[in-house]
Motif scaffolding. Sequence first.
Motif, PDB file in Angstrom:
ATOM      1  N   SER A  52       3.704  -5.590  11.397  1.00 31.67           N
ATOM      2  CA  SER A  52       4.780  -6.484  11.817  1.00 31.67           C
ATOM      3  C   SER A  52       5.523  -5.864  12.991  1.00 31.67           C
ATOM      4  O   SER A  52       5.446  -4.659  13.229  1.00 31.67           O
ATOM      5  N   GLY A  53       6.273  -6.713  13.704  1.00 30.57           N
ATOM      6  CA  GLY A  53       7.043  -6.221  14.845  1.00 30.57           C
ATOM      7  C   GLY A  53       6.166  -5.971  16.059  1.00 30.57           C
ATOM      8  O   GLY A  53       4.947  -6.052  16.006  1.00 30.57           O
ATOM      9  N   THR A  54       6.843  -5.663  17.164  1.00 34.00           N
ATOM     10  CA  THR A  54       6.120  -5.383  18.412  1.00 34.00           C
ATOM     11  C   THR A  54       6.537  -4.031  18.983  1.00 34.00           C
ATOM     12  O   THR A  54       5.714  -3.144  19.149  1.00 34.00           O
ATOM     13  N   ARG A  55       7.795  -3.856  19.293  1.00 29.34           N
ATOM     14  CA  ARG A  55       8.281  -2.588  19.837  1.00 29.34           C
ATOM     15  C   ARG A  55       9.490  -2.123  19.032  1.00 29.34           C
ATOM     16  O   ARG A  55      10.608  -2.582  19.282  1.00 29.34           O
ATOM     17  N   PRO A  56       9.263  -1.278  18.030  1.00 33.32           N
ATOM     18  CA  PRO A  56       7.981  -0.674  17.643  1.00 33.32           C
ATOM     19  C   PRO A  56       7.217  -1.553  16.650  1.00 33.32           C
ATOM     20  O   PRO A  56       7.778  -2.480  16.071  1.00 33.32           O
ATOM     21  N   VAL A  57       5.955  -1.216  16.457  1.00 36.51           N
ATOM     22  CA  VAL A  57       5.138  -1.864  15.425  1.00 36.51           C
ATOM     23  C   VAL A  57       5.408  -1.154  14.102  1.00 36.51           C
ATOM     24  O   VAL A  57       5.500   0.064  14.042  1.00 36.51           O
ATOM     25  N   TYR A  58       5.548  -1.955  13.027  1.00 33.88           N
ATOM     26  CA  TYR A  58       5.754  -1.395  11.700  1.00 33.88           C
ATOM     27  C   TYR A  58       4.520  -1.636  10.840  1.00 33.88           C
ATOM     28  O   TYR A  58       3.868  -2.679  10.946  1.00 33.88           O
ATOM     29  N   TRP A  59       4.221  -0.651   9.987  1.00 34.18           N
ATOM     30  CA  TRP A  59       3.066  -0.725   9.100  1.00 34.18           C
ATOM     31  C   TRP A  59       3.531  -0.632   7.657  1.00 34.18           C
ATOM     32  O   TRP A  59       4.464   0.106   7.335  1.00 34.18           O
ATOM     33  N   MET A  60       2.857  -1.381   6.800  1.00 37.97           N
ATOM     34  CA  MET A  60       3.212  -1.375   5.380  1.00 37.97           C
ATOM     35  C   MET A  60       1.948  -1.589   4.551  1.00 37.97           C
ATOM     36  O   MET A  60       1.028  -2.297   4.971  1.00 37.97           O
ATOM     37  N   VAL A  61       1.896  -0.948   3.405  1.00 43.15           N
ATOM     38  CA  VAL A  61       0.734  -1.106   2.529  1.00 43.15           C
ATOM     39  C   VAL A  61       0.643  -2.567   2.057  1.00 43.15           C
ATOM     40  O   VAL A  61       1.635  -3.153   1.633  1.00 43.15           O
ATOM     41  N   ARG A  62      -0.552  -3.130   2.194  1.00 43.10           N
ATOM     42  CA  ARG A  62      -0.766  -4.507   1.727  1.00 43.10           C
ATOM     43  C   ARG A  62      -0.881  -4.495   0.203  1.00 43.10           C
ATOM     44  O   ARG A  62      -1.696  -3.786  -0.368  1.00 43.10           O
ATOM     45  N   ARG A  63      -0.042  -5.272  -0.418  1.00 43.61           N
ATOM     46  CA  ARG A  63      -0.034  -5.352  -1.869  1.00 43.61           C
ATOM     47  C   ARG A  63      -0.802  -6.581  -2.347  1.00 43.61           C
ATOM     48  O   ARG A  63      -0.771  -7.635  -1.702  1.00 43.61           O
ATOM     49  N   GLU A  64      -1.454  -6.458  -3.489  1.00 40.62           N
ATOM     50  CA  GLU A  64      -2.111  -7.597  -4.102  1.00 40.62           C
ATOM     51  C   GLU A  64      -1.043  -8.595  -4.548  1.00 40.62           C
ATOM     52  O   GLU A  64      -0.031  -8.216  -5.147  1.00 40.62           O
ATOM     53  N   VAL A  65      -1.232  -9.868  -4.214  1.00 38.64           N
ATOM     54  CA  VAL A  65      -0.281 -10.901  -4.620  1.00 38.64           C
ATOM     55  C   VAL A  65      -0.568 -11.268  -6.065  1.00 38.64           C
ATOM     56  O   VAL A  65      -1.651 -11.747  -6.410  1.00 38.64           O
ATOM     57  N   THR A  66       0.399 -11.023  -6.935  1.00 38.57           N
ATOM     58  CA  THR A  66       0.267 -11.342  -8.357  1.00 38.57           C
ATOM     59  C   THR A  66       1.396 -12.271  -8.766  1.00 38.57           C
ATOM     60  O   THR A  66       2.289 -12.597  -7.963  1.00 38.57           O
ATOM     61  N   GLU A  67       1.377 -12.697 -10.003  1.00 38.26           N
ATOM     62  CA  GLU A  67       2.492 -13.510 -10.513  1.00 38.26           C
ATOM     63  C   GLU A  67       3.779 -12.705 -10.500  1.00 38.26           C
ATOM     64  O   GLU A  67       4.867 -13.243 -10.320  1.00 38.26           O
ATOM     65  N   PHE A  68       3.645 -11.378 -10.645  1.00 41.51           N
ATOM     66  CA  PHE A  68       4.839 -10.529 -10.634  1.00 41.51           C
ATOM     67  C   PHE A  68       5.482 -10.481  -9.242  1.00 41.51           C
ATOM     68  O   PHE A  68       6.655 -10.105  -9.120  1.00 41.51           O
ATOM     69  N   SER A  69       4.716 -10.840  -8.211  1.00 42.66           N
ATOM     70  CA  SER A  69       5.275 -10.847  -6.856  1.00 42.66           C
ATOM     71  C   SER A  69       6.417 -11.851  -6.732  1.00 42.66           C
ATOM     72  O   SER A  69       7.224 -11.772  -5.800  1.00 42.66           O
ATOM     73  N   LYS A  70       6.472 -12.805  -7.656  1.00 49.67           N
ATOM     74  CA  LYS A  70       7.556 -13.807  -7.637  1.00 49.67           C
ATOM     75  C   LYS A  70       8.869 -13.226  -8.151  1.00 49.67           C
ATOM     76  O   LYS A  70       9.937 -13.812  -7.931  1.00 49.67           O
ATOM     77  N   VAL A  71       8.774 -12.112  -8.860  1.00 47.41           N
ATOM     78  CA  VAL A  71       9.967 -11.517  -9.472  1.00 47.41           C
ATOM     79  C   VAL A  71      10.744 -10.743  -8.422  1.00 47.41           C
ATOM     80  O   VAL A  71      10.201  -9.834  -7.782  1.00 47.41           O
TER      81      VAL A  71
END
Length: 852
Positions: A52-71
Amino acid sequence: MKSTDNIYNFLIKEHPDDKLTTQQIASSVGLSRGVVSSYLSQLYRENRLVKSGTRPVYWMVRREVTEFSKVIGYNGSLAKIIKQCTEAIIYPPKGFPLIITGPSGIGKSYLAKIIFEEAKRRTIINKDANFVVLNTADYANNPELLSSILFGFKKGAFTGADKDTPGLVDQANNGYLFLDEIHRLPTESQEKLFSLLDSGKFYPLGENKEAHKVNVRFIFATTEKLDNFMLKTFMRRVPMHIDLPAFRRRPFIERFELVFHAFRNEAKRTGRSIEVSLDQLNRLVRTDKPGNIGAMENDVQLICASGFENVDENECIFVGKPGEPTIFINANSSFEKTSYYSDLIKDQVIKLQKKTSNLLNRESSLDDLSLAVDQMLKATKLMVDEVLIKDLKIKVYKNLKEFLGERYGVDLNLDEEKVQQIASAFSLGELFNEDTVQLSKNELQKSFKKRYPRCFYLFRQFILHTFKRSIREMDLFCFPLMFQNKCVELESIHFTGILLAHGRNTATSIQSVVNNLCGNYIFEAFDMPIDVSIHDINEKVQHYLNQKGQSKDGIFVLFDMGSLNQMFKEIKHSSDDELLVINNLTTAMALDIGIRIQRGDSFKQITKAAQKFGDATGVQYYEGLSDRDNIIVSCMSGVGISEEIKKMMAESLSGKEQIITMDYKDLQHTLDTHEQDFFHKTNLVITTTNIETNLDISIINIYDIMEKPGYQELKRLLIEAGETPGNVDHLMESLLKFFSLEGIKDRLQFLNPDVVINEAQQITAKYQDYYQAEFEGKVRLNLYMHLSLMIERMLIRSHKDNEYTEIPLNNEQEKEFFSVSHAIFKGIEIKYNFKVDDYEISLMYQLLKSYI
């Protein structure tokens, strides 16, 4: 393991939910930004990272989307709870029951339903499985009715039971049964339930022959303390206990998102956008009612209802007071983790950043910088997350004491109010989104590092140790708060001290002792594995020097074992500072150096003191074999001969050259393992044998100087090194005398070698003087030995019957030689009372006739 996997595992372990820049990751793993950038791009292409972002670019671990992601808070304060819920779902063969506790209105029923949905998503239960709910409080006054509803009944079981009726347990077969307010469950029902949990069987009311067998997963919930209401036999069969925190105990950002979510629900319900003031949001975020999230959602609904009444159709609902900063929320609004919160403090951060930069440019004190930070904290006081601050305060205090205090010997003299301020500043930093504003973090970092290099290094280490990450923008504003009382003392140390030792805690243990006894950050320490290479050690040292910045007066490196010269060479080639390297590290040695650094001794004074640590300790503060012009002396027969030659050279020569003695094996190894530069101060190597080497070094066999070419070469080299011809001649005489003594001392029976050799030298000098000749070293050596032994022979013969043999003289030259010889020997004949016969003179003639 591939390098990309190493980066990914680092992010998973240390920053599973953080957004990091390429530079932050590179600094944390100790690799260059370019290399890390290529690895991150590869992980992004493999769909393992989110960018995400451009200057600077940010990196984040991709998480599996689960039902718990709604919490809300699934990857924050509820992360551990979500992990427990997942374990309860997937544990073989049928998961295990769990009980959810916590006050009313915190989402126990919602979490139970999410657990059910996640089990379906994972296909652990069928998609058409049932989620059956029973609030036992509804039947608390009628235990028999509760039992019949829960377990079912047989026809005729009681009045009105006109047919077999399945209970909720049967309905939940192959699905989930959620029992809320479980503390209202009667003892009899608890006993029947734990039997069901054990065997998977139960008997409906009125049935006593054929048990029903079911596969039901249970979730229980209660607002009460379990020990007060539940049978211990029942609770032993429910291994997982989850306690949900009250709304007020949730982190500020999660409460903010819950409030945002409540407004979005009202936007969906009304079909209108909602404009809500930030002040109103803050008040709702601080809701502290018994109903928790439920009470907050009711408040939001009532507020929106009040606003709805005052607007025309299709108009935006306004909540708050006119003129206040607001945000817009509609049915499709998404909540970015920190974007709204960042909007709340963005202006304050920008103001503080500019003010901090100006103060640093004007070289203002840390007191002035602290005052500026304090003003920002007061301006953002309403946005402070008390829950987060409480946790941060404990963490900050603990690491100030246990890390900076115990390891670096630094007491920052911070009272409780100052620690509270630091925790408040860190809490804002935990939530501030740096993507929302252009910040010059690197410029501020450079300014702090340049002005306060030692303090800033400690600050960087504190952040890494406390939060397991690199420095963020908001962290920088904690710096003046932390170091304002200690910066002058810390920056008064102008040396860099480094301890290196093999073992898990060897170096850091010595570091802790020395730094604490000195009461200041004197040494950094690195514990190293046994198989570490010099190159790896140097990389670690260089990384430290780059982080800390160059020292003003020099670097001291103390290490436990290894090549002194290699260590010096590796470090020196990467630094222009003065460098002292000492091996065989001990606590006493480090303490001695530390005390001298603390009291302000110069590099020269400390180096001189270090050379007195003992024979077992090696010291090097120059590059190469020596920092002075030098001559190496090495004899195959042993160091003793080398030391004698060194002594003669010291007595004969001017002292301009350092005379270094080396064991022959050490010399050969040194020549084989070092390059030409190592010997750039070495003028000459003197040995007793021939040595093969590819290096351009003058090497002379000491026996070669006994002959004219060898002596002339020695004389040339020493004169080029600054010696006078007279000094070189004196050295030659000393060498001849020494080797003559070595040759005669075991062959003389009673004469003192030191005395008789002087007689031999005098006789030889008279022959040279008469014939105006300079005998070669080899000839003189033979003369010294021959004459010394001759004198003793003459003494022995004088006490026996003398029989003189006449020697015929064939020419005038021989006659002259015999006549001169009798005159030369006259002195010793009188002194020792003997007569040198013609035979002895004839032997002398044979030795010297080439010069006559």
